[in-house]
Design a protein around this motif. Structure first.
Motif, PDB file in Angstrom:
ATOM      1  N   VAL A   1       0.822  -1.218   0.000  1.00 53.09           N
ATOM      2  CA  VAL A   1       0.000   0.000   0.000  1.00 53.09           C
ATOM      3  C   VAL A   1       0.852   1.263   0.000  1.00 53.09           C
ATOM      4  O   VAL A   1       0.340   2.367   0.171  1.00 53.09           O
ATOM      5  CB  VAL A   1      -0.976   0.014   1.201  1.00 53.09           C
ATOM      6  N   GLU A   2       2.160   1.094  -0.174  1.00 57.06           N
ATOM      7  CA  GLU A   2       3.112   2.203  -0.311  1.00 57.06           C
ATOM      8  C   GLU A   2       3.106   3.125   0.910  1.00 57.06           C
ATOM      9  O   GLU A   2       2.994   4.348   0.797  1.00 57.06           O
ATOM     10  CB  GLU A   2       2.818   2.997  -1.588  1.00 57.06           C
ATOM     11  N   LEU A   3       3.239   2.513   2.096  1.00 57.36           N
ATOM     12  CA  LEU A   3       3.271   3.294   3.326  1.00 57.36           C
ATOM     13  C   LEU A   3       4.451   2.913   4.222  1.00 57.36           C
ATOM     14  O   LEU A   3       4.378   3.091   5.442  1.00 57.36           O
ATOM     15  CB  LEU A   3       1.964   3.119   4.112  1.00 57.36           C
ATOM     16  N   THR A   4       5.525   2.421   3.640  1.00 60.00           N
ATOM     17  CA  THR A   4       6.666   2.009   4.464  1.00 60.00           C
ATOM     18  C   THR A   4       7.335   3.202   5.156  1.00 60.00           C
ATOM     19  O   THR A   4       8.040   3.021   6.149  1.00 60.00           O
ATOM     20  CB  THR A   4       7.710   1.267   3.613  1.00 60.00           C
ATOM     21  N   ASP A   5       7.096   4.403   4.666  1.00 56.71           N
ATOM     22  CA  ASP A   5       7.689   5.588   5.295  1.00 56.71           C
ATOM     23  C   ASP A   5       6.867   6.087   6.483  1.00 56.71           C
ATOM     24  O   ASP A   5       7.267   7.038   7.171  1.00 56.71           O
ATOM     25  CB  ASP A   5       7.839   6.714   4.278  1.00 56.71           C
TER      26      ASP A   5
END
Length: 253
Positions: free
Chosen positions: A132-136
């Motif tokens: 979901v492209e939230l590793t940051d």
């Protein structure tokens, strides 16, 4: 891949209101199915019966050819991930812990109570956040995220559960149009790439037309349309699913 079957299902609440008329439905494996209808049509009730949040008054529900009963409810819920309109995150916890909650079905109750998870759980959670492209955002509090980001965390939580079915109850109702497209695009991608059966409720016709493999139109608890999206392109059908005034609002939008 998992099939959902409704056999003669009705739902009547204690006040006598019948939310779902007699319904026979088969939701096909690996399909993105949208239940379309106005507010109060019975969409949420139908979805909530799939994972036991509501119990049918009559009839039976089968998940992967296994009847849903109180005795096997926990086993079934491990296979069925749920995404809610209001995200249902624990705002005081960070993103990682919220995603790890998706592993609770595989942990003993006291491990979940104290947020005791394994290295494999953390590995799955990281994988889900990458999807979901939230590793940051891993260690940020959930309350500090935007609405779209919070819904992505909710999707990651479901992915960490490794479900065979994803139920999404009005997943974009509280999001702006651009973010709504992103969230539904993400669910569609998960459906196609992972072979997960997705059953979502919406009231936005344009979004249903864009993302659904199949649309089920429901009005006053009764299924009145069940077909491919292209066959919904008929004003009389839309007027049947929606009240005339509401349909006119949708047409203007």
């Amino acid at each position: 891949m998992t099939t959902i079957e409704f056999k003669g299902v009705t739902k009547t609440f204690n006040n006598g209101f019948r939310a779902i008329q007699r319904t026979d439905l088969t939701i096909n494996p690996g399909e993105f199915t949208v239940i379309l209808g106005s507010s109060g049509a019975g969409k949420s009730t139908l979805l909530r019966m799939v994972n036991g949040l509501e119990t049918p008054s009559q009839g039976e529900i089968f998940i992967d050819q296994r009847k849903l009963t109180p005795q096997n409810l926990r086993h079934i819920r491990a296979k069925v991930g749920m995404i809610f309109q209001q995200f249902n995150l624990v705002n005081r916890l960070n993103v990682m812990t919220n995603v790890l909650i998706g592993r609770s079905y595989y942990r003993r109750w006291w491990e979940s109570l104290f947020y005791l998870f394994t290295k494999q759980d953390y590995k799955l959670a990281h994988w889900a956040l990458e999807r979901v492209e939230l590793t940051d955002k891993v260690w940020q509090r959930a309350s500090n995220l935007s609405g779209g980001q919070q819904q992505r965390v909710a999707i990651a939580r479901v992915l960490a559960q490794k479900p065979q079915i994803i139920i999404a109850d009005e997943p974009v109702a509280s999001l702006d149009p651009a973010t709504s497209l992103e969230i539904l695009g993400l669910l569609s991608k998960i459906c196609k790439e992972d072979g997960v059966t997705v059953l979502a409720s919406l009231h936005q016709v344009n979004l249903a037309m864009q993302f659904a493999d199949r649309i089920i139109g429901i009005k006053q608890g009764k299924v009145i349309f069940d077909d491919q999206p292209v066959n919904l392109l008929n004003n009389s059908l839309l007027e049947t699913i929606y009240d005339k005034k509401e349909h006119e609002k949708i047409a203007v939008a």
